[in-house]
Design a protein around this motif. Structure first.
Motif, mmCIF file in Angstrom:
data_model
loop_
_atom_site.group_PDB
_atom_site.id
_atom_site.type_symbol
_atom_site.label_atom_id
_atom_site.label_comp_id
_atom_site.label_asym_id
_atom_site.label_seq_id
_atom_site.Cartn_x
_atom_site.Cartn_y
_atom_site.Cartn_z
ATOM 1 N N GLY A 180 1.963 9.548 0.545
ATOM 2 C CA GLY A 180 1.017 10.406 -0.156
ATOM 3 C C GLY A 180 -0.011 10.997 0.780
ATOM 4 O O GLY A 180 -0.451 12.145 0.610
ATOM 5 N N ILE A 181 -0.421 10.222 1.802
ATOM 6 C CA ILE A 181 -1.383 10.718 2.787
ATOM 7 C C ILE A 181 -0.753 11.814 3.638
ATOM 8 O O ILE A 181 -1.362 12.856 3.887
ATOM 9 N N ILE A 182 0.476 11.577 4.083
ATOM 10 C CA ILE A 182 1.170 12.589 4.883
ATOM 11 C C ILE A 182 1.290 13.894 4.105
ATOM 12 O O ILE A 182 1.126 14.986 4.662
ATOM 13 N N LYS A 183 1.566 13.782 2.826
ATOM 14 C CA LYS A 183 1.712 14.976 1.998
ATOM 15 C C LYS A 183 0.458 15.844 2.045
ATOM 16 O O LYS A 183 0.539 17.072 2.117
ATOM 17 N N LYS A 184 -0.705 15.221 2.037
ATOM 18 C CA LYS A 184 -1.961 15.979 2.116
ATOM 19 C C LYS A 184 -2.050 16.731 3.439
ATOM 20 O O LYS A 184 -2.467 17.903 3.486
#
Length: 297
Positions: A180-184
Motif C-alpha cells: 500500500g505504501i509503494i502504491k502511494k
C-alpha cells in the motif's frame, strides 16, 4: 536555281541544342534545390529530429502520451494524475527533496528493528554505498524522530495492521503494509526499489538495474536452474501413450527486494494489500500469484 539551305539547318540545330541545354539546366537546378532545401531543413531542425519530435504536418500525441520533461525516459509513463490528500502532498514534497530523479530506495520500519540494531545496519550500508535517494517509511513517531535527529531520510506514515495479518507474526504483518505504501509512491510518479531492512547494502543497487520491464525482482532460487527455471518431466501411466508431459519449475520471486516502475500497470499490481487485508496469508504467496502465475479461473 538551287538554294543553299545550310544556314537554315544550322539555325534548326542551334535551337534544338538550346532546348536540350535549358532542359538539362532545369533538371539540375530542381535536384540541387531539393538537396539544398533538405539540408537546410535538417540543419535548422536537427535537435527536434534527434529527439523524435513530431513533424508539423503530423498529429501530436495526446497530453497523456507525451513525456514529462522532468522525468527520465524510463519513468515518464506515469502521467495520470491521481487524487492527493494532505499526506500525499507532504510525501510528494519530501520525495522531491530526497529523490529528485524520481527513483527511490524505500524501506519500511517500526521501532522494533531500530531497537534491535537491524535498521542501523541497513542505513550504514546505504550511507557507505553513497546513496542519497533513499527513504525510510516510519510506522511510528518514535522511529521517525530518531532517524531525523541523526539526519537520515524518514517519513512518518501511520498505517494500521489489518486483523487478518495480525496472526502472521510481527515481521510479516509489518511487511504486508509495504504494498500500500509503494502504491502511494507510484501514484506520485516515483519508481521504487523496495528493500526489506534485513538486507545489507554493499553497492549502489541502482547501477545494476536493467529497467527494461515494469518489475525487476530477486528470485529465491540458489542457482541458474532454480532461479531462471528448468524443464521437468511428469509421468502419468494412466494416460497411456500420452503419459509423459513437461512442466516448468522455478522458485518464487522474493517479495523483500524488487524494483517497480511508476505506471498504471504497476499501480494496479500493488493491489496486493487488498488481498492481504481480506485473508490470512503470507505476502510472498499473494505477491507471486499476482506477478508470476498465469490467468486464474
Amino acid at each position: 536555281m538551287q538554294m543553299d539551305d545550310s544556314t537554315g539547318k544550322a539555325k534548326s540545330f542551334s535551337m534544338r541544342d538550346r532546348k536540350e541545354v535549358l532542359l538539362a539546366l532545369f533538371i539540375v537546378s530542381m535536384c540541387a534545390g531539393v538537396i539544398i532545401s533538405e539540408r537546410l531543413y535538417i540543419s535548422s531542425n536537427r535537435e527536434d529530429i534527434l529527439r523524435g519530435t513530431p513533424l508539423p504536418n503530423k498529429p501530436n500525441r495526446s497530453k497523456k502520451q507525451q513525456q514529462r520533461p522532468d522525468l527520465p525516459a524510463a519513468l515518464s509513463e506515469a502521467t495520470i494524475q491521481y487524487p492527493k490528500d494532505a499526506q500525499m502532498l507532504e510525501l510528494e514534497a519530501y520525495l522531491r527533496k530526497v529523490a529528485p530523479n524520481r527513483e527511490v530506495l524505500m524501506g519500511v520500519s517500526n521501532i522494533n528493528p531500530l531497537r534491535e540494531g537491524m535498521l542501523d545496519t541497513f542505513l550504514k550500508g546505504v550511507k557507505q554505498a553513497g546513496l542519497t535517494n533513499y527513504l525510510i517509511v516510519a510506522l511510528d513517531k518514535e522511529t521517525e524522530s530518531d532517524l531525523l535527529a541523526r539526519n537520515f531520510n524518514a517519513f512518518y506514515m501511520p498505517i494500521q495492521i489489518s486483523k487478518s495479518q495480525k496472526e502472521t507474526g510481527a515481521n510479516h504483518a509489518v511487511s504486508a503494509l509495504k504494498f500500500g505504501i509503494i502504491k502511494k509512491f507510484l501514484m506520485l510518479g516515483w519508481a521504487v526499489l523496495l528493500s526489506d531492512i534485513d538486507i545489507c547494502v554493499l553497492q549502489d543497487p541502482f547501477k545494476h538495474l536493467y529497467r527494461d520491464h515494469d518489475l525487476e525482482g530477486m528470485s529465491d532460487g540458489f542457482d541458474k536452474p532454480t532461479a531462471y527455471g528448468l524443464i521437468d518431466g511428469f509421468d502419468d501411466p494412466s494416460m497411456g501413450w500420452a503419459r509423459f508431459a513437461q512442466k516448468e519449475v522455478h522458485f518464487n520471486l522474493n517479495s523483500g527486494l524488487f524494483y517497480v516502475k511508476a505506471n498504471p500497470r504497476t499501480i494496479e499490481l500493488m493491489q496486493v494489500r487488498q488481498a492481504l487485508s481480506r485473508a490470512c496469508c503470507l505476502i510472498v504467496d499473494v505477491f507471486v500469484i499476482r506477478t508470476w502465475l498465469r490467468s486464474l479461473p
